[in-house]
Scaffold this active site. Structure first.
Site: not given
Ligand code: BG6
Length: 478
Positions: A46, A172-173, A177, A235, A326
């Site tokens: 935007r 889903d990152h 990895k 994750h 956390k």
């Molecule tokens: C994200 C979460 O998907 O993954 C975060 O929303 C988290 O809360 C993060 O900190 C962790 O990712 P990584 O790659 O730093 O382990």
């Protein structure tokens, strides 16, 4: 190997994720020669910006989020030439014509929805209306993919109205990895592990994803999500699937995802009483969670530990203990496969039912080590000690390890290549919600606050108790 020439539109191109991950990731692929010089990255959002303004933002993002050894000004200048910007209104007509003009025929078209899910439908409709997304275009969507089963279904339905499942890349990152993929390589390309990979030989499995950071700055999202939605539904579930799944018949997107889906469907239901929920308290100089999110009455959990059971032929009787939180003692993620002991102790060694351990370290110091028992050196007789057969990727691969792409880099390149293996299919996401929804509802309705824990600890004591009750303990993570 360079990927095909592409035009990638990033909706939400000025946002936090674009700046922290997507843009620096693309630059790294450009510098490594994988992103073609005539590819185009088009930021769309935007804000009223022009190309020059957006390029300045991209340059700043790269400088801020990549260490000096991972960038240089010459390649950054060349990279910026591939970058463009259009101001678009996701809910109106402004900007769409300009966007159309930037997208070329004959290139791979990808649209990254790095925006609130409430805009997915609007974006999809406009992409269709302006004939921007044909049957070959790819749509990338981020988590959170829904807030519960119903909203995830609704998102899936919205996307399905405009696109085929083969066009949708749900990120889903964790799947991007390096070590997570290595988990599959280790399991399915060595004869050593797979014959032992079942309840007969595995005592239990531990999955830990520990973070030292709190949630300051993300309170608005996090306080409505909590660790169950933020980490476990996606994750942790994905990691569990990769460990528990049957060998797919080949490394092919649907073959892999079919097997993961079967694992999710085999998970035993859990109730609030089965899990440990924690919330970080204040520490010296560290605000509490409630202060971080500005909600003095919050019941949201920042830590969970639980025993998950996969009710199928392979795993009946082998628990999976998972924990994530956390503000814990260390930033460390690992999976430990704890094997049973040999049937008989010929050296008269004390027995506790647990033998070799295979540890897969996701971060930091990615690597794999296998703990084996050997004779303690020296004349002291047959005394046994445990030693690791250690494979640190950084050591084993030398400088090549530094070039390993980060999760986002790899996943975006997979989108361009059209490879969906490391992306979640719609039914997988729904199955994960279907499993976790009743658990979350039970936690919410039982009215129990999460247990406060000290920042810098390993979470509430009850998490250790969960293991002790069953004669087990969390592995010490250093
Ligand atoms: C994200 C979460 O998907 O993954 C975060 O929303 C988290 O809360 C993060 O900190 C962790 O990712 P990584 O790659 O730093 O382990």
């Amino acid at each position: 190997i360079p990927v095909d020439v592409f035009d990638l539109v990033i909706f939400g191109g000025t946002g936090d994720l674009a700046r922290r991950k997507i843009l620096p990731g693309l630059y790294r692929r450009f510098r490594a020669g994988q992103m073609p010089r005539d590819a185009r990255i088009i930021g769309a959002a935007r804000s009223e910006l022009d190309d020059a303004g957006y390029r300045a933002l991209v340059a700043e993002a790269v400088r801020e989020h990549l260490e000096p050894e991972k960038r240089d000004e010459e390649s950054l200048a060349a990279f910026l030439e591939t970058v463009h910007y259009v101001t678009v209104d996701a809910r109106g007509d402004a900007g769409w014509k300009e966007l159309c003009a930037l997208i070329r025929e004959g290139t791979v078209h990808a649209f990254y929805f790095s925006v609130a899910p409430s805009l997915f439908g609007d974006l999809a409709e406009r992409l269709r209306a302006h004939r921007l997304a044909d049957g070959k275009a790819r749509i990338v969507v981020e988590k959170p993919f829904g807030h519960d089963l119903e909203s995830a279904r609704e998102l899936n339905r919205t996307l399905a109205r405009h696109f085929d499942e083969s066009q949708i890349y749900r990120i889903d990152h964790y799947l991007g990895k390096e070590t997570v993929q290595n988990l599959m390589a280790v399991r399915f390309s060595n004869i050593l592990f797979e014959p032992l990979w079942n309840a007969q030989y595995v005592d239990h499995i531990q999955i830990t994803v520990a973070e030292t950071v709190g949630v300051a700055g993300r309170g608005e999202y996090y306080d409505k999500a909590g660790a169950l939605r933020d980490m476990v539904q996606n994750h942790m579930m994905q990691l569990l699937c990769l460990i528990a799944m049957e060998p797919p018949y080949r490394f092919d997107p649907d073959a892999v995802r079919d097997e993961k889906l079967k694992v999710i469907r085999a998970l035993k239901p859990l109730t609030a009483r089965d899990i440990v929920r924690g919330q970080y308290d204040a520490g010296p100089g560290i605000p509490s969670y409630r202060e971080d999110v500005g909600n003095p009455d919050s019941f949201t959990e920042t830590f969970v530990a639980m025993k998950v059971e996969v009710s199928n032929w392979r795993w009946e009787g082998t628990p999976f203990y998972i924990r994530t939180g956390k503000r814990l003692k260390a930033r460390a993620s690992e999976i430990a496969v704890v094997f049973r002991e040999p049937p008989h102790a010929i050296f008269g060694q004390p027995r506790d039912g647990q033998g070799n351990v295979l540890v897969i370290r996701l971060q930091p110091n990615e690597g794999i080590n296998l703990w084996v028992r050997i004779k303690e050196p020296g004349p002291g007789g047959m005394r046994l000690v445990e030693v690791p057969l250690d494979m640190s990727f950084a050591e084993a691969l030398g400088p090549a390890a530094a070039e390993v792409p980060e999760a986002y880099e790899r996943l975006i390149m997979d989108v361009i290549r059209g490879n969906q293996t490391l992306f979640m299919r719609g039914d997988e996401v729904e199955a994960a919600w279907a499993w976790i929804d009743p658990l979350i509802a039970d936690c919410e309705s039982c009215g129990e606050p999460p247990i406060l824990y000290e920042p810098g600890s390993w979470g509430p004591e009850e998490s250790a108790m969960l293991m002790h009750r069953e004669g087990r303990r969390w592995r010490e993570i250093r």
